[in-house]
Design an enzyme around this catalytic site. Structure first.
Site, PDB file in Angstrom:
ATOM      1  N   TYR A 137     -73.813 -47.720  -9.055  1.00 57.43           N
ATOM      2  CA  TYR A 137     -73.168 -48.373  -8.265  1.00 57.43           C
ATOM      3  C   TYR A 137     -73.513 -49.830  -8.353  1.00 57.43           C
ATOM      4  O   TYR A 137     -72.785 -50.606  -8.394  1.00 57.43           O
ATOM      5  CB  TYR A 137     -72.517 -48.099  -7.486  1.00 57.43           C
ATOM      6  CG  TYR A 137     -71.306 -46.969  -7.378  1.00 57.43           C
ATOM      7  CD1 TYR A 137     -71.538 -45.939  -7.938  1.00 57.43           C
ATOM      8  CD2 TYR A 137     -70.528 -47.729  -6.535  1.00 57.43           C
ATOM      9  CE1 TYR A 137     -70.041 -45.781  -7.923  1.00 57.43           C
ATOM     10  CE2 TYR A 137     -68.806 -46.777  -6.400  1.00 57.43           C
ATOM     11  CZ  TYR A 137     -68.992 -45.851  -7.049  1.00 57.43           C
ATOM     12  OH  TYR A 137     -67.671 -45.058  -7.314  1.00 57.43           O
ATOM     13  N   LYS A 187     -77.311 -34.995 -13.188  1.00 60.36           N
ATOM     14  CA  LYS A 187     -77.457 -34.393 -14.724  1.00 60.36           C
ATOM     15  C   LYS A 187     -78.550 -34.594 -15.272  1.00 60.36           C
ATOM     16  O   LYS A 187     -78.471 -35.324 -16.316  1.00 60.36           O
ATOM     17  CB  LYS A 187     -76.140 -35.381 -15.454  1.00 60.36           C
ATOM     18  CG  LYS A 187     -74.696 -34.237 -15.013  1.00 60.36           C
ATOM     19  CD  LYS A 187     -73.549 -35.015 -16.544  1.00 60.36           C
ATOM     20  CE  LYS A 187     -73.962 -34.420 -17.755  1.00 60.36           C
ATOM     21  NZ  LYS A 187     -73.796 -33.261 -18.436  1.00 60.36           N
ATOM     22  N   ASP A 248     -62.941 -37.007  -5.278  1.00 71.35           N
ATOM     23  CA  ASP A 248     -61.274 -37.293  -5.059  1.00 71.35           C
ATOM     24  C   ASP A 248     -60.897 -35.060  -5.790  1.00 71.35           C
ATOM     25  O   ASP A 248     -59.940 -35.253  -5.394  1.00 71.35           O
ATOM     26  CB  ASP A 248     -61.370 -37.977  -6.335  1.00 71.35           C
ATOM     27  CG  ASP A 248     -60.683 -39.210  -5.911  1.00 71.35           C
ATOM     28  OD1 ASP A 248     -61.787 -39.477  -4.956  1.00 71.35           O
ATOM     29  OD2 ASP A 248     -59.902 -39.935  -6.850  1.00 71.35           O
TER      30      ASP A 248
HETATM   31  C1  IPM Z   1     -64.218 -44.770  -2.789  1.00 71.38           C
HETATM   32  C2  IPM Z   1     -63.543 -45.994  -4.010  1.00 71.38           C
HETATM   33  C3  IPM Z   1     -64.478 -46.985  -3.733  1.00 71.38           C
HETATM   34  C4  IPM Z   1     -65.834 -46.213  -5.003  1.00 71.38           C
HETATM   35  C5  IPM Z   1     -64.440 -48.295  -4.668  1.00 71.38           C
HETATM   36  C6  IPM Z   1     -62.547 -48.849  -3.738  1.00 71.38           C
HETATM   37  C7  IPM Z   1     -65.273 -49.569  -4.534  1.00 71.38           C
HETATM   38  O1  IPM Z   1     -63.527 -45.249  -5.113  1.00 71.38           O
HETATM   39  O2  IPM Z   1     -64.333 -45.302  -1.844  1.00 71.38           O
HETATM   40  O3  IPM Z   1     -64.143 -43.722  -3.248  1.00 71.38           O
HETATM   41  O4  IPM Z   1     -65.960 -45.891  -6.025  1.00 71.38           O
HETATM   42  O5  IPM Z   1     -67.308 -46.060  -4.169  1.00 71.38           O
HETATM   43 MN    MN Z   2     -63.740 -42.821  -4.472  1.00 72.37          MN
END
Ligand code: IPM
Ligand code: MN
Ligand code: NAD
Length: 350
Positions: A137, A187, A248
């Site tokens: 990131y 990984k 997620d």
């Molecule tokens: C999360 C989101 C963020 C991330 C984005 C919106 C920057 O997907 O908080 O999970 O990828 O961390």
């Molecule tokens: Mn996310």
């Protein structure tokens, strides 16, 4: 002095769900000072930047920051460093909240709301510890450019020793208060940064992991195991990107992403950042139908971890469970309640 809670509602459904969290905070705790500010597209529209120095300074002076969500189609064409998401990343980095705790637990009332069979998710209670301020990131170089007539895009996945050690220690500490098991994922079979992650977590475990059983798994296998037999896991430690994906996925085990809160913590005594795992949900924004539970439970985590209000947090967690037991459901959970009505059900249970 009163502790400070800074609300940053953000974009899309962010303001809708944070308004409900605010109502509950005001009801539940009298001696907390609540402020609000702008972040994401809302901040860009007002000030030309998705996070202003002033807002970051206010966040740094608070005990806790509760953020709704950022982003939306309106800002898709905006330059990357001015996009709403860049504001959120700058806030995480600016607060140095490197440990993102994403619990996934299945409320008893919601066992049938998951897309998995009841027996797979009943009693599920896992905690993903996601590294939040490093990795791909933030790594450099990154970009889209052209070399010798060939267009290309690239990012850099990079971790340093202290970055891995500090988040691994958080995972070990959390595991000690739970079943004492940590699974670290990466990984290492294909990535150098993954191999380094595994080595560093192993070293950190030898030094700081007393009483904790550490295991390792490839992140792709973990993604598969999460839907095959999710209850085998307790604490999952992951880097920024894999932690994003796996959380997620874990969200859906619990019935809806509209249920999942998160806490992002830095060094002890520094402000914590609290936010739902979900985004700004442009598809339902403005309709008043978003599930406010993730935001309400993020408030619950803020009360517990940063605001010294454990009893209020316990009461709030129980109230959400009770509201669900009584059948309160927003649309994502198969019900009809509006955002406001769902929060009303929680307040009634309180
Ligand atoms: C999360 C989101 C963020 C991330 C984005 C919106 C920057 O997907 O908080 O999970 O990828 O961390
Ligand atoms: Mn996310
Ligand atoms: P999303 O989480 O916003 O939406 C995914 C799906 O889940 C949508 O169908 C949405 O309607 C549903 N959903 C999400 N939250 C819900 C809730 N509380 N109640 C009911 N349904 C809910 O993810 P996305 O569509 O991939 O992203 C939309 C925008 O949000 C993008 O700009 C993205 O970058 C941003 N985003 C922000 C954050 C954050 O601020 N922390 C997190 C994820 C995505």
């Amino acid at each position: 002095m009163k502790k400070k809670l800074l609300l940053l509602p953000g974009d899309g459904i962010g303001p809708e769900v944070i308004a409900e969290a605010r109502r509950i905070a005001e009801l539940l705790v009298a001696d907390i000072e609540i402020e609000t500010g702008l972040v994401g597209g809302a901040s860009f529209d007002a000030h030309g930047a998705p996070l202003t120095d002033e807002t970051l300074a206010r966040a740094l002076k608070s005990e806790a920051v509760l953020l709704g969500a950022v982003g939306g189609p309106k800002w898709t064409g905006t330059a990357r460093d001015l996009r709403p998401e860049a504001g959120l990343l700058a806030l995480r980095k600016g607060l140095d909240v490197f440990a993102n705790l994403r619990p996934a637990f299945c409320f008893p009332a919601l066992v049938d709301a998951s897309s998995l069979k009841r027996e797979k998710v009943e009693g599920l209670d896992l905690m993903i510890v996601r590294e939040l301020t490093g990795g791909v990131y933030f790594g450099t170089p990154r970009g889209i450019d052209e070399v010798g007539g060939l267009r290309r895009g690239y990012d850099t996945a990079i971790y340093t020793h202290p970055e891995i050690e500090r988040v691994a220690r958080v995972a070990f500490d959390i595991a000690r208060g739970r079943s004492g098991r940590v699974l670290s994922v990466e990984k290492s079979n294909v990535m150098e940064s993954g191999l380094f992650w595994r080595q560093e977590v192993t070293l950190a475990h030898a030094e700081f992991g007393g009483g904790v059983a550490l295991a390792h798994m490839y992140a792709d296998a973990c993604a598969m195991e999460l839907v095959r037999a999710p209850k085998q896991f307790d604490v999952i430690l992951a880097d920024n990107l894999f932690g994003d994906l796996l959380s997620d996925e874990a969200a859906m085990l619990t019935g809806s992403i509209g249920m999942l809160p998160s806490a992002s913590l830095g060094a002890p005594g520094t402000p914590g950042l609290y936010e739902p795992v979900h985004g700004s949900a442009p598809d339902i924004a403005g309709q008043g139908i978003a599930n406010p539970c993730a935001a309400i439970l993020s408030l619950e985590m803020a009360l517990r971890w940063s605001l010294g209000k454990e009893k209020a947090a316990d009461a709030l967690l129980a109230a959400v469970g009770k509201a669900l037991d009584r059948g309160a459901r927003t649309r994502d959970l198969g019900g009809e309640l509006t955002t406001r009505q769902m929060a009303d059900a929680v307040i009634a249970a309180l």
